[in-house]
Design a protein around this motif. Structure first.
Motif, PDB file in Angstrom:
ATOM      1  N   GLU A  64     -10.299 -17.664  -3.717  1.00 58.50           N
ATOM      2  CA  GLU A  64     -10.702 -16.926  -4.909  1.00 58.50           C
ATOM      3  C   GLU A  64     -12.215 -16.844  -5.089  1.00 58.50           C
ATOM      4  OE1 GLU A  64      -8.541 -15.306  -6.844  1.00 58.50           O
ATOM      5  OE2 GLU A  64      -6.947 -15.980  -5.494  1.00 58.50           O
ATOM      6  N   ARG A 118     -15.646 -10.111  -6.383  1.00 55.37           N
ATOM      7  CA  ARG A 118     -14.542  -9.352  -6.978  1.00 55.37           C
ATOM      8  C   ARG A 118     -13.921 -10.077  -8.176  1.00 55.37           C
ATOM      9  NH1 ARG A 118     -11.802  -9.461  -2.911  1.00 55.37           N
ATOM     10  NH2 ARG A 118     -10.326 -11.135  -3.373  1.00 55.37           N
ATOM     11  N   ASN A 119     -13.739 -11.386  -8.047  1.00 58.05           N
ATOM     12  CA  ASN A 119     -13.012 -12.133  -9.080  1.00 58.05           C
ATOM     13  C   ASN A 119     -13.891 -12.647 -10.214  1.00 58.05           C
ATOM     14  OD1 ASN A 119     -10.533 -11.890  -7.683  1.00 58.05           O
ATOM     15  ND2 ASN A 119     -11.033 -13.647  -6.395  1.00 58.05           N
ATOM     16  N   GLY A 137     -10.709 -19.480 -14.302  1.00 57.74           N
ATOM     17  CA  GLY A 137      -9.781 -19.375 -13.182  1.00 57.74           C
ATOM     18  C   GLY A 137      -9.393 -20.731 -12.629  1.00 57.74           C
TER      19      GLY A 137
END
Length: 202
Positions: free
Chosen positions: A81, A88-89, A183
């Protein structure tokens, strides 16, 4: 079985003395740090890693949780991730550097990058405190739970997130750190609930 309290990250504060409470420094510990892409132990470089800086969040990890499995899964999550999909995340590219203790993964460092320049360093992993794991849980005369049977010390009482550099944090970087921590917290709670950081919530 005692319910596990979900881990919630504290908000990332501005780097001012009034806004960020910095705990007393903890004695440095000799650890091994290497790139997560390292192929063998010969690429591990020993460093002294003090647990100091700007505290972000921590949670107590129940004694029965296997530390090595939990951290291996959290590391795999971070590699996918953050290192592969950081831009992107979470809004910025990242590099992950694995940290070892006695041959086991004890945590990792997160290097946040923007336009090729290092913006911030985060430290994720267990602390040096210990908790007591008992063979089973019994009840006393009033029905309260008691630890019974053989007991052993388990290293890594808390799972912590620190910002370990003193670089200035702008709004974009603050948003990236917050997104990463959110996250990470979600992955950790999935591990508590389902035994896997990659489990799909139902």
């Amino acid at each position: 079985m005692r319910a596990i309290r979900p881990f919630t990250a504290a908000p990332v504060h501005r780097q001012t003395a009034a806004a960020v409470a910095v705990p007393s420094p903890v004695a440095p510990q000799r650890l091994l740090v290497c790139s997560a892409a390292a192929k063998d132990a010969t690429e591990q470089v020993p460093v002294t890693l003090p647990r100091t800086g700007f505290f972000i969040s921590k949670t107590e990890v129940p004694a029965f949780i296997p530390r090595d499995d939990m951290m291996d899964q959290i590391l795999r999550w971070a590699l996918i991730e953050a290192e592969e999909g950081g831009q992107r995340n979470f809004g910025m590219p990242m590099k992950i550097h694995q940290r070892f203790r006695d041959g086991s993964t004890w945590g990792f460092e997160v290097e946040i990058i923007k336009e090729g320049e290092r913006q911030a360093d985060l430290s994720v992993g267990f602390d040096d405190e210990v908790c007591i794991k008992s063979e089973w849980i019994g009840q006393d005369g009033s029905g309260m739970p008691t630890k019974e049977g053989k007991q052993e010390e388990v290293a890594g009482k808390h799972f912590e997130i620190w910002k370990t550099c003193d670089r200035k944090v702008d709004e974009d970087l603050r948003a990236t750190i917050r997104a990463f921590c959110t996250g990470l917290v979600s992955a950790l709670n999935k591990y508590y609930a389902f035994g896997s950081v990659f489990a799909e919530e139902v």
